[in-house]
Structures are given as structure tokens and as C-alpha cells.
Design an enzyme around this catalytic site. Structure first.
Site: not given
Length: 689
Positions: A190, A394, A465, A483, A489
Site C-alpha cells: 500500500e 468478512h 493485504e 487488494e 480507503e
């Protein structure tokens, strides 16, 4: 595209290094190892060679007669044993050719043709212990893949690899786009991308995209990562143009534990003459085994909404309490919204116990079967099913892999019994499994276990992640999206004001070349007023226009696409119709025009429908692109529904205007795309009624 963030001195040094290294590349006399064995691509354009030079095994790659990878070292260093690198000889070779085509259950393209020529070179040490290995090289029209195969042998049983010695010596000082690896607190992906000559790289992640002075585009990555650590690339740092494989370690520093027979992942070198030819990238798919799932009809691409963005705006919480987002009443509202607008999934984060307190430190507190008292899991699953919608489970682990694996079978069995077929997993922590790297062999084994267990219970996976995509979606097509990059975000709370305007134009030619990304587009409240007050341009918020948010559904590919904003922000918004209409599964993809870091225009044909979607995005510069619609069938008449930046639109202080128009088009038409600063255009092209 904004300039790379470096001080003036660093820029001067980088420029000098680039000039000197480029000059040396022009004048250096490069020769292949004597007696090298070669194999060419079916079209004859790409050639790979393997030979022994001074006792070392080396490979090289050429395209169109030009050097791409100059002779580069191969081999391994072991703990407790000599390196498998010196005094080598070739003792055998064999050649094969393949030409097969298969249909993808889903993807950027429906059909993939695997046409390649293969060279297998058997290598042995000239003296005791006479260990041996096979280097398998496959050459395609779009690139090269090679891997090591260690056969079972008396001289090499159990082993511990301390380093893989693979090198990539670039023929010139190519310009690269990269994110860092192997640095404290950067054990994830990220990050914002940097750009500059190869000679300035330190340690970087793959895919690593490079543009050579000849115009050839080169992408180094890997494929079929199973029981091995992720490969980073250690850069030369002003010392040359040689990148070295740098494997993610175990927490004791070792890289690989294994025993023969053993194969490594494929090291891939994707090649193209123009940047537009890099996408869609299917080289990694061709280097993975066929699907292990016989009946894939339950695997369904979809659009979804969810209880997620409110947590990032701090209007909801994952933890229990007065702002708890995952309540029964709130989830029913999202289910109703999804059903009314044609969305097939509702993601709910924070439904399960374990979020209270410091949930990163309390990673062993998470239950993946027990819901908070204000969340009726069974009742909501039944209600969603009655509305034609599915819940998306989730599972945030906070890096607690042992805790997660203990519950994996019970959790997935529960989800299957409730009709939950999609899962979003997460690994928010600096390390996983008690100090292990996110990308080491330990984590790779874990992620593969999750994918295979999910397939057993009919569950599709969207991992955050994650380990990066290496094409395993061909073998396990329930591995849908992930991702693995800096997503939406960061626009809600990042201390550096959010993702810069060029971010998505770089992602398309870097991260997205590995595979689908769950970027979570579709923010309509671009000033983030729903968080309590509007944000200024200097504060964190999406640095895009609304039209660009629409275009991201076409540009940034994922078979699972989220409408990420709060449902109330879509009310009475005509532009929301594009999100309702846009497809998520494709027959064909064509990049129409692009420049990395500046702009991208891409067209995709919806799977099984005579309908196309076109998306174009730009960086902070306003642009006008003129694209041909010759991808449409000749002799047919269509209507283009255009969602463009409206008058005066720009990302800084007027991001919302969208001009919606309709116009007749054919294959002979040209489309003029006017993009505002950090703007976009989204187009639906359907048959004329």
C-alpha cells in the site's frame, strides 16, 4: 504525471547515472555464452538463450534482434551446503512446442491461447556432490518464463535456500515504475509509485514495469507461486543495471525450506513494443496449471455494496458500541438497496466478535463464526437470499494466521450452510503468524490453504493485504480479486491527502498487470461531507472528478466491483445509472491509448453480450483523446451513452459536474474524450434499439 519526489541533488545524480549507463550500453560489446542453446517464440520475435560461461549457468533474452536481458547469472545459495552455481555443465536438453486454447470462467478476456516453444536444459556440477537441476524456459509471443526444477537425487534431498541467485541484467538503463520492498514497516504493497532509471533502484516489488530506450516495454514478475516465497528485486543502486532476485524471508532469515523433487515459481519477463500491448496480461495464466475446479458455474463475478466506507469516514465503527456499523437494521437497509439496484452482494465488516479494543494486538480474539449480539447472521443470510442478494462474509485476521486456520473449516462450513458464497479476507498487521513476513514461504502456504479450503466449500475469495497475484486464478478460479496496492480507503484518512491524480494511471500498468484489484471505486461524495464536514483540496479525499470514479469501473479490472459510497450518496444521482449498467466480466479487452502515469483509455466487451464499455482517465492534466471505435462489428449501429466531465469540472474544487449524452456510433466512428484535470469519461455502447 507529477515528478518523482526526490531532492535536486538526487535528481542530478540519477540523471548522470542514466546518461552514463545508457552510453555504456550502446558501446559495450555483449556476447552470448559460447555454445548457448536458444529457443524462439512462435512468431520468431523473442529469443531466449541458455549457456555456461566460466562455469556459471547464464540465460539471456532478445526481442527483434535487440538485447533485452544480457547474460545473467542463475543458481542458488544454501544454508549448510555450497552454492549451486559454480563448475556447472550442461548434460542434456530437450525441446517441445505447445498450442492450446482454453475458455476462462471469468476474466478480462474469455479465451486464452497458450502457444509457446519450450527448452529444458539439464545442468550438473562437474565435481562432487554432482547436484543437478533443470532450467525450463518457455518463450511466447508476449514474453518469456523460466523456472528451476530440482529432481529427486541422492546429493540433494532436504535443503534450505538462503538466496536465489537469479539476475536480470537490463540491456539499457530503462525507466522503471516501482514501489519499495524489504524495508521496516513496508512489508505490504500500500504505497505510492515512484519512477526513474533502473540504476537508481534499491529493493522493489513486482510486477516491475520498465520502458527501454528502444521503446520496448518490459515487465518482470512471477507465476505459479505455491510453496516458495515471493520474489522482490534488489536494485543496483548506481552500480549498474543488474536486478537480483531477493526472496521474502522466514523470521529467522532463511528463504526456502524444501525437499526434492521441487519446482520454483516461473520468473516472467513480459515484452511488448507499445505500452498499450501490455494489457490485458495473460502470460502468468499460461504458466499456471489448468483449473482444479471441475464445475465452475457457482463462481459468479458480481457488483456489491457494503458496510465499509462509513468506518473509514469514522461515521461507523467495526467495534461494538453506539456507532457499530454491522447491526441487523443497518444490514437490512444495505440488502434492500442492493436488491433495488441490481447488486448481487452485500459486504458486512465488523459483524463478528473480536473487534473491541486494540484488534491488531488482540489478533487471537477474533471469532469467524460468532456474531455480535446486534447482528443476526442467520436471519440476515435468509433475508438476503429472499431478496436475490448474497451476504459477503468478512474475515479480518489482523495477522493471526494460527487463530484463523484453527477456525477455517468450521467457518467455511457455516458460511456454506447459510448460502454465503463470497469472502473478503484481511491481514492488517506489520507481520503475520508471529513475526513472519506477509510474503514469505509461511504466508504463501497459508494463502494457498485458504484458497483451496474455500473451493471445497464453494466460496469465492477477495483477499486484502494479500500475496500478490501470480496467475493462480487459472488453477483456482474461486480466487477472484485482491487488494495488494494502495486503494480507495487512503482517500478517507491518509496523512498525505490521499492518492494523487496519476495514481490509477500507474496502477493500470503495474499492479493490474499481475491480476484483478479490488480498488473499491464509486465515491460520489467527493468532498466527504458525509463524514461531518466537507474536506478542502489539501485534506484527504478522492482527488478525482465524479466522471473519473465511473471510468474506474472499466479501467481498473476486478470481477468483484464495489459501489463503495454510502447508499444515501447515490440517491437522485443520474450518474449512478452507469454503475448499475457496467459489466464486471469480459469477452475482450483493448487498450486504445495510454501513457504510464498520464492517461489510459480502454474498451471492454461485456461477456456474452453485444455491448461495450469504454473508460478513460487522466492525471492532474486536462486532456482530449481521440479514439477509434473500430473494435465494434462492421455494419452494425450502436448508441453511445456518454458520462463525461461537465463544464468547469476539476478535481480540486468542482469535481461533481457530469455531462450525460447519447449519440449514434458505428465501427467507423471516432469518439472525442475530453478529460478534466484528474477527470474521466465512461461510455456504455449498446446496440441501437
Amino acid at each position: 504525471m507529477r515528478p518523482v519526489r526526490r531532492n535536486a541533488a538526487a535528481r542530478i545524480v540519477g540523471a548522470l547515472a542514466a546518461a552514463l549507463l545508457s552510453a555504456s550500453a550502446v558501446h559495450a560489446q555483449v556476447t552470448a555464452p559460447p555454445g548457448a542453446l536458444t529457443v524462439a517464440s512462435p512468431d520468431g520475435k523473442n529469443v531466449a538463450g541458455v549457456g555456461v560461461q566460466d562455469g556459471h549457468l547464464a540465460y539471456y533474452v532478445q526481442r527483434g534482434g535487440r538485447w533485452i536481458i544480457q547474460p545473467s547469472l542463475l543458481g542458488f545459495a544454501f544454508r549448510g551446503a555450497p552454492a549451486l552455481r559454480d563448475s556447472l555443465r550442461i548434460v542434456g536438453n530437450e525441446r517441445r512446442s505447445f498450442d492450446t486454447t482454453w475458455t476462462q470462467p471469468w476474466g478480462e478476456v474469455a479465451r486464452v491461447r497458450d502457444q509457446h516453444n519450450e527448452l529444458r536444459v539439464t545442468v550438473e556440477e562437474q565435481s562432487a556432490p554432482r547436484r543437478r537441476f533443470v532450467l525450463a524456459v518457455r518463450v511466447f509471443d508476449d514474453g518469456v518464463g523460466f523456472r528451476y526444477e530440482l529432481p529427486q537425487q541422492a546429493a540433494l534431498g532436504e535443503f534450505e535456500i538462503s538466496d536465489e541467485l537469479t539476475e536480470f541484467t537490463l540491456a539499457d538503463n530503462a525507466r522503471a515504475w516501482w514501489i519499495a520492498s524489504n524495508r521496516p514497516r513496508l512489508d505490504r504493497s500500500e504505497q505510492l509509485y515512484s519512477s526513474g532509471p533502473v540504476s537508481t533502484l534499491d529493493s522493489v516489488q513486482t510486477p516491475l514495469t520498465m520502458a527501454m530506450s528502444s521503446g520496448t516495454q518490459v515487465v518482470i514478475h512471477e507465476a505459479d507461486l505455491v510453496d516458495y516465497p515471493r520474489m522482490f528485486l534488489a536494485g543496483p543502486r548506481m552500480e549498474g543495471r543488474t536486478l537480483r532476485a531477493a526472496l521474502a524471508p522466514w523470521n529467522d532469515g532463511l528463504k526456502v525450506r524444501g525437499r526434492t523433487p521441487f519446482v520454483t515459481p516461473w520468473r516472467t519477463i513480459q515484452l511488448a513494443d507499445r505500452v498499450e500491448q501490455l494489457a490485458p496480461s495473460v502470460l502468468g495464466l499460461k504458466l499456471n496449471p489448468p483449473s482444479r475446479i471441475a464445475d465452475t458455474r457457482w463462481i459468479q463475478p458480481q457488483k456489491y455494496v457494503g458496510i465499509w466506507w462509513g468506518m473509514h469516514l469514522n461515521t461507523m465503527t467495526w467495534s461494538s458500541g453506539p456507532k457499530h456499523g454491522a447491526t441487523t437494521a443497518n444490514t437490512r437497509k444495505y440488502i434492500d438497496f442492493a436488491a433495488a439496484n441490481g447488486f448481487r452482494g452485500v459486504l458486512v465488516e465488523g459483524w463478528n466478535t473480536g473487534w473491541d479494543g486494540d484488534w491488531i494486538k488482540n489478533q487471537n480474539a477474533f471469532s469467524f463464526t460468532e456474531a455480535y449480539p446486534d447482528y443476526d447472521l442467520r436471519g440476515l443470510a435468509a433475508y438476503a437470499k429472499s431478496r436475490g442478494v448474497g451476504l459477503i462474509a468478512h474475515n479480518e485476521t489482523s495477522g493471526g494466521i494460527a487463530n484463523y486456520e484453527r477456525q477455517l473449516e468450521d467457518a467455511f462450513r457455516l458460511y456454506q450452510s447459510l448460502g454465503i458464497t463470497t469472502l473478503k479476507s484481511g491481514y492488517v498487521a506489520d507481520t503475520v503468524g508471529g513475526g513472519q513476513s506477509h510474503y514469505g514461504q509461511f504466508a504463501v502456504r497459508h494463502h494457498r490453504k485458504v484458497i483451496e479450503t474455500a473451493a471445497k466449500y464453494g466460496i469465492m475469495v477477495n483477499a486484502h493485504e494479500p500475496i500478490h497475484d501470480t496467475g493462480e486464478r487459472r488453477t483456482w478460479p474461486n480466487m477472484m480479486s485482491r487488494e495488494g496496492a494502495r486503494g480507495q480507503e487512503y482517500n478517507a484518512w491518509s496523512g498525505d491527502s490521499g492518492n494523487p491524480p496519476e495514481h490509477e494511471t500507474i496502477l493500470f500498468f503495474t499492479r493490474l498487470l499481475a491480476g484483478p484489484m479490488d480498488f473499491t471505486p464509486g465515491i460520489f461524495d467527493l468532498m466527504l461531507a458525509s463524514s461531518g464536514r466537507p474536506r478542502t483540496p489539501e485534506e484527504s479525499r478522492p482527488r478525482t472528478t465524479l466522471a473519473k470514479q465511473l471510468a474506474l469501473y472499466v479501467v481498473l479490472y476486478s470481477p468483484l466491483q464495489m459501489a463503495a459510497d454510502l447508499p444515501e450518496n447515490y440517491a437522485n444521482q443520474p450518474a449512478f445509472q452507469f454503475i448499475r449498467d457496467v459489466a464486471v466480466d469480459w469477452d475482450t479487452t483493448r487498450v486504445l491509448d495510454a501513457r504510464i502515469g498520464d492517461y489510459v483509455a480502454v474498451a471492454r466487451k461485456a461477456k456474452g453480450r453485444d455491448e461495450w464499455f469504454l473508460g478513460a482517465i487522466t492525471d492532474e492534466e486536462a486532456r482530449t483523446l481521440d479514439v477509434r471505435l473500430d473494435f465494434l462489428p462492421a455494419g452494425r449501429r450502436y448508441v453511445a451513452e456518454v458520462y463525461a466531465d461537465g463544464p468547469g469540472a476539476n478535481w480540486r474544487d468542482n469535481p461533481l459536474p457530469v455531462a450525460i449524452s447519447r449519440q449514434p456510433v458505428t465501427a467507423a466512428s471516432r469518439q472525442t474524450l475530453r478529460l478534466a484535470p484528474s477527470g474521466g469519461v465512461a461510455v456504455r455502447i449498446r446496440p441501437e434499439r
